[in-house]
Design a protein around this motif. Structure first.
Motif, PDB file in Angstrom:
ATOM      1  N   ILE A 376      -4.074  21.341   4.043  1.00 32.25           N
ATOM      2  CA  ILE A 376      -3.746  20.032   4.288  1.00 32.25           C
ATOM      3  C   ILE A 376      -2.744  19.612   3.404  1.00 32.25           C
ATOM      4  N   LEU A 377      -2.570  20.083   2.194  1.00 31.02           N
ATOM      5  CA  LEU A 377      -1.397  19.522   1.424  1.00 31.02           C
ATOM      6  C   LEU A 377      -0.106  19.984   1.867  1.00 31.02           C
ATOM      7  N   ALA A 378      -0.010  21.317   2.542  1.00 34.02           N
ATOM      8  CA  ALA A 378       1.288  21.874   3.206  1.00 34.02           C
ATOM      9  C   ALA A 378       1.630  21.161   4.373  1.00 34.02           C
ATOM     10  N   LEU A 379       0.753  20.328   4.779  1.00 37.50           N
ATOM     11  CA  LEU A 379       1.215  19.332   5.989  1.00 37.50           C
ATOM     12  C   LEU A 379       2.168  18.397   5.782  1.00 37.50           C
ATOM     13  N   GLN A 380       2.279  17.854   4.570  1.00 39.33           N
ATOM     14  CA  GLN A 380       2.949  16.705   4.241  1.00 39.33           C
ATOM     15  C   GLN A 380       4.300  17.125   4.053  1.00 39.33           C
ATOM     16  N   ASP A 381       5.189  16.056   4.238  1.00 40.18           N
ATOM     17  CA  ASP A 381       6.642  16.212   4.116  1.00 40.18           C
ATOM     18  C   ASP A 381       6.964  16.637   2.648  1.00 40.18           C
ATOM     19  N   THR A 382       8.023  17.365   2.541  1.00 37.88           N
ATOM     20  CA  THR A 382       8.622  17.887   1.068  1.00 37.88           C
ATOM     21  C   THR A 382       7.724  18.572   0.487  1.00 37.88           C
ATOM     22  N   ILE A 383       6.520  19.173   1.009  1.00 39.10           N
ATOM     23  CA  ILE A 383       5.805  20.005   0.509  1.00 39.10           C
ATOM     24  C   ILE A 383       5.979  21.416   0.836  1.00 39.10           C
ATOM     25  N   THR A 384       6.665  22.377  -0.190  1.00 35.92           N
ATOM     26  CA  THR A 384       6.863  23.521   0.201  1.00 35.92           C
ATOM     27  C   THR A 384       6.764  24.579  -0.843  1.00 35.92           C
ATOM     28  N   SER A 385       6.707  25.812  -0.954  1.00 32.53           N
ATOM     29  CA  SER A 385       6.352  26.887  -1.750  1.00 32.53           C
ATOM     30  C   SER A 385       7.819  27.431  -2.323  1.00 32.53           C
ATOM     31  N   ILE A 436      -6.162  10.618  14.830  1.00 33.69           N
ATOM     32  CA  ILE A 436      -5.680  11.453  13.599  1.00 33.69           C
ATOM     33  C   ILE A 436      -4.716  12.507  14.117  1.00 33.69           C
ATOM     34  N   LEU A 437      -3.309  12.100  14.230  1.00 31.14           N
ATOM     35  CA  LEU A 437      -2.311  13.214  14.768  1.00 31.14           C
ATOM     36  C   LEU A 437      -1.084  13.114  13.751  1.00 31.14           C
ATOM     37  N   ALA A 438      -0.135  12.046  14.322  1.00 36.83           N
ATOM     38  CA  ALA A 438       1.277  12.126  13.621  1.00 36.83           C
ATOM     39  C   ALA A 438       1.136  11.424  12.061  1.00 36.83           C
ATOM     40  N   GLY A 439       1.811  11.946  11.411  1.00 31.40           N
ATOM     41  CA  GLY A 439       1.719  11.547  10.079  1.00 31.40           C
ATOM     42  C   GLY A 439       2.166   9.952  10.075  1.00 31.40           C
ATOM     43  N   HIS A 440       1.952   9.300   8.947  1.00 24.99           N
ATOM     44  CA  HIS A 440       2.434   8.103   8.535  1.00 24.99           C
ATOM     45  C   HIS A 440       3.632   7.872   7.513  1.00 24.99           C
ATOM     46  N   ARG A 441       4.528   7.074   7.636  1.00 23.35           N
ATOM     47  CA  ARG A 441       5.502   7.228   6.699  1.00 23.35           C
ATOM     48  C   ARG A 441       5.090   6.341   5.422  1.00 23.35           C
ATOM     49  N   ASP A 442       5.424   6.860   4.001  1.00 27.26           N
ATOM     50  CA  ASP A 442       5.014   6.188   3.095  1.00 27.26           C
ATOM     51  C   ASP A 442       6.466   5.247   2.729  1.00 27.26           C
ATOM     52  N   ASP A 443       6.549   4.754   1.335  1.00 27.54           N
ATOM     53  CA  ASP A 443       7.616   3.978   0.873  1.00 27.54           C
ATOM     54  C   ASP A 443       8.847   4.879   0.632  1.00 27.54           C
ATOM     55  N   LEU A 448       3.092  11.578   6.050  1.00 32.64           N
ATOM     56  CA  LEU A 448       1.883  12.085   5.345  1.00 32.64           C
ATOM     57  C   LEU A 448       0.723  11.994   6.308  1.00 32.64           C
ATOM     58  N   GLN A 449      -0.017  12.969   6.475  1.00 31.10           N
ATOM     59  CA  GLN A 449      -1.206  13.140   7.188  1.00 31.10           C
ATOM     60  C   GLN A 449      -2.222  13.857   6.526  1.00 31.10           C
ATOM     61  N   TRP A 450      -3.264  13.110   6.125  1.00 33.68           N
ATOM     62  CA  TRP A 450      -4.449  13.413   4.980  1.00 33.68           C
ATOM     63  C   TRP A 450      -5.675  13.756   5.842  1.00 33.68           C
ATOM     64  N   CYS A 451      -5.505  13.876   7.230  1.00 38.03           N
ATOM     65  CA  CYS A 451      -6.491  14.398   7.984  1.00 38.03           C
ATOM     66  C   CYS A 451      -7.932  13.519   7.850  1.00 38.03           C
ATOM     67  N   ASN A 452      -7.927  12.221   7.765  1.00 38.49           N
ATOM     68  CA  ASN A 452      -8.873  11.189   7.568  1.00 38.49           C
ATOM     69  C   ASN A 452      -8.256  10.069   8.198  1.00 38.49           C
ATOM     70  N   ARG A 453      -9.090   9.077   8.923  1.00 37.45           N
ATOM     71  CA  ARG A 453      -8.616   7.924   9.390  1.00 37.45           C
ATOM     72  C   ARG A 453      -7.915   6.784   8.781  1.00 37.45           C
ATOM     73  N   GLU A 454      -8.325   6.931   7.386  1.00 32.75           N
ATOM     74  CA  GLU A 454      -7.677   5.974   6.613  1.00 32.75           C
ATOM     75  C   GLU A 454      -6.350   6.501   6.020  1.00 32.75           C
ATOM     76  N   ASN A 455      -5.983   8.054   6.293  1.00 33.52           N
ATOM     77  CA  ASN A 455      -4.613   8.561   6.061  1.00 33.52           C
ATOM     78  C   ASN A 455      -4.670   8.351   4.352  1.00 33.52           C
ATOM     79  N   ARG A 456      -5.542   8.585   3.737  1.00 36.70           N
ATOM     80  CA  ARG A 456      -5.479   8.495   2.146  1.00 36.70           C
ATOM     81  C   ARG A 456      -5.867   9.774   1.427  1.00 36.70           C
ATOM     82  N   PRO A 457      -5.176  10.255   0.554  1.00 40.16           N
ATOM     83  CA  PRO A 457      -5.469  11.647  -0.021  1.00 40.16           C
ATOM     84  C   PRO A 457      -6.628  11.558  -0.923  1.00 40.16           C
TER      85      PRO A 457
END
Length: 498
Positions: A376-385, A436-443, A448-457
């Motif tokens: 789930i963490l790897a789904l988020q923008d800028t998260i890479t190994s 629960i599909l496309a990510g929502h943009r933060d500031d 970001l898509q945290w796989c819950n309806r509230e879209n919160r980590p």
């Protein structure tokens, strides 16, 4: 079975010949392998039944038993030779399959050469279906487990594909990946004309080595034939003349295909002006394909940036129950090797700190493993190994590009859209659809898509969205599907200028 191979078997098993005088020809190595197999069978039986017992009567009985069993094997192999695979298949050695060996961990241990398997005149029929990672990922994994068990134990079997229509690219990408590594025990079976047409359009019949006799044309199907980084069964040697398809070429080809889909949709729905991708849309697709395939090459193999990938897509025009014409689109991307979680575990310290923080937030969750949380963490923008990408704060956008692409073309903002995206990696499955599909943009403009309806980590993922699989998937599969309707894509106030 050919006359030649049947003759070879009769020579090997001593029917009408003295095997001590057997002359080796071009098939001599096969003959030796068959002879050695019968000897190994006798040795195993003697060891188990008292072949070294101090009582000579027991030893004699054990030898008679072993001889009886080997004669029974000989009879099945030779006298019923018309139902057997060719000699080359009978002596084929075990071929490792990263995907299949992970889905069925018993395969490497329990796999037997075909010549050592029990022959049955009543061939087993495997009823395979539904094959659909979009709607039933757990059931589809179990279907592949059933396939693996038959592949490692039977001499002959049939596969009946139960799906009326092909409703997922991903399952067939997996099938095409494992097929060359499986024992050639499947002799045929049933498959609907609709599924045959799609597989033919994607050119998967060549990979599966099957004839699709019901296919006369590809009407109502617009497909992207299966593409790989390297052609099947070719070396990674750079001196090879066969060149791998590059990421840029694949991205350009997919852009052209989606433009074709939009044009077909415009004709079907009789829009005033044919639709086509905007420059922004083309850029999104190119970035999506580039990121996904780059990740497959860089992350799928540990300590290497030389991984492989495969991809395919199709659009099928189908009538629904009311007779309305619908354009169903499906895409799939597959790479074999490390899972997303395994790759994330080797990320630089700065990224691992973020990972530990998220894991700590959900440490009391007994439902999800650390691997699924890391996926789930790897789904988020800028998260890479990758260290260079972390330091430069770039990359890690491929999966969000997939979600945005499917959401936009499938018009997910409307209540009757059917956009679905499934990500299978390791022991984890992420199954996304409205709401629960496309990510929502933060500031910081990160999606970001945290796989819950509230879209919160800090809120646990929805159990219908993120869950564990019954087996390990050695790699990552991204499969998406949606219905394309140009009327859903055109704002009413902009109907004349598209």
């Amino acid at each position: 079975m050919t006359k030649k191979s049947l003759s070879d078997l009769r020579k090997v098993f001593g029917i009408g010949h003295d095997w001590r005088s057997l002359q080796l020809d071009e098939d001599g190595q096969l003959a030796l392998a068959l002879r050695d197999e019968t000897r190994r069978l006798r040795r195993r039986l003697l060891k188990r039944t008292g072949g070294k017992h101090p009582d000579p009567k027991v030893r004699a009985a054990a030898r008679r038993y072993a001889l009886k069993k080997s004669r029974k094997l000989r009879k099945k192999l030779v006298l019923t030779g018309k139902d057997l695979p060719p000699v080359a298949a009978m002596t084929r050695r075990f071929v490792p399959s990263p995907l299949l060996d992970a889905i069925d961990p018993a395969r490497p241990e329990k796999w037997k050469p075909l010549i050592a398997r029990s022959y049955r005149s009543d061939f087993q029929r495997l009823k395979l279906g539904p094959l659909n990672f979009l709607d039933d990922p757990i059931g589809t994994i179990r279907q592949f487990q059933s396939l693996a068990k038959i592949e490692r134990s039977e001499v002959n079997a049939f596969i009946d594909f139960l799906d009326d229509r092909c409703v997922d690219v991903g399952a067939y990408l997996v099938l095409a990946e494992i097929w060359p590594q499986m024992s050639p025990v499947f002799r045929g079976g049933r498959m609907t004309q609709s599924v045959q047409k799609v597989l033919s359009a994607m050119e998967l019949d060549r990979d599966l080595g099957i004839g699709l006799s019901a296919v006369t044309d590809h009407k109502n199907v617009s497909a992207f034939p299966i593409a790989r980084r390297r052609p099947r069964q070719t070396s990674t040697d750079p001196n090879r003349q066969l060149k791998p398809a590059d990421r840029e070429k694949m991205a350009d080809s997919l852009v052209e295909l989606v433009d074709d889909w939009l044009f077909i949709a415009s004709i079907e729905k009789k829009t005033k002006v044919p639709l086509e991708l905007s420059d922004e849309g083309k850029g999104l697709i190119k970035n999506m394909v580039g990121e996904l395939l780059c990740n497959a090459e860089r992350h799928s193999i540990a300590k290497s940036e030389d991984g492989d990938w495969s991809m395919s897509a199709f659009m099928a025009a189908r009538d629904d129950e009311s007779g309305a014409r619908k354009l169903h689109c499906y895409l799939g991307f597959l790479n074999v090797g490390q899972s997303m979680a395994q790759s994330m575990a080797k990320a630089p310290k700065r990224m691992l700190d973020k990972t530990r923080s998220y894991l700590e937030e959900h440490k009391n969750s007994k439902r999800l493993s650390e691997g699924t949380l890391m996926t789930i963490l790897a789904l988020q923008d800028t998260i890479t190994s990758k260290k260079d990408a972390v330091e430069e704060e770039r990359g890690g956008t491929g999966l969000q590009d997939v979600l945005e692409f499917a959401s936009d073309l499938g018009a997910s903002h409307l209540p009757n859209s059917d956009v679905r995206v499934t990500i299978v990696s390791g022991n984890s499955c992420i199954r996304l659809k409205n709401p629960i599909l496309a990510g929502h943009r933060d500031d910081h403009n990160r999606r970001l898509q945290w796989c819950n309806r509230e879209n919160r980590p800090n809120i646990p993922p929805d159990p219908m969205v993120a869950f564990e699989l019954p087996a390990h998937f050695a790699g990552t599969l991204v499969s998406l599907g949606f219905t394309l309707d140009p009327q859903m894509l055109i704002p009413k106030e902009n109907n004349d200028d598209q």
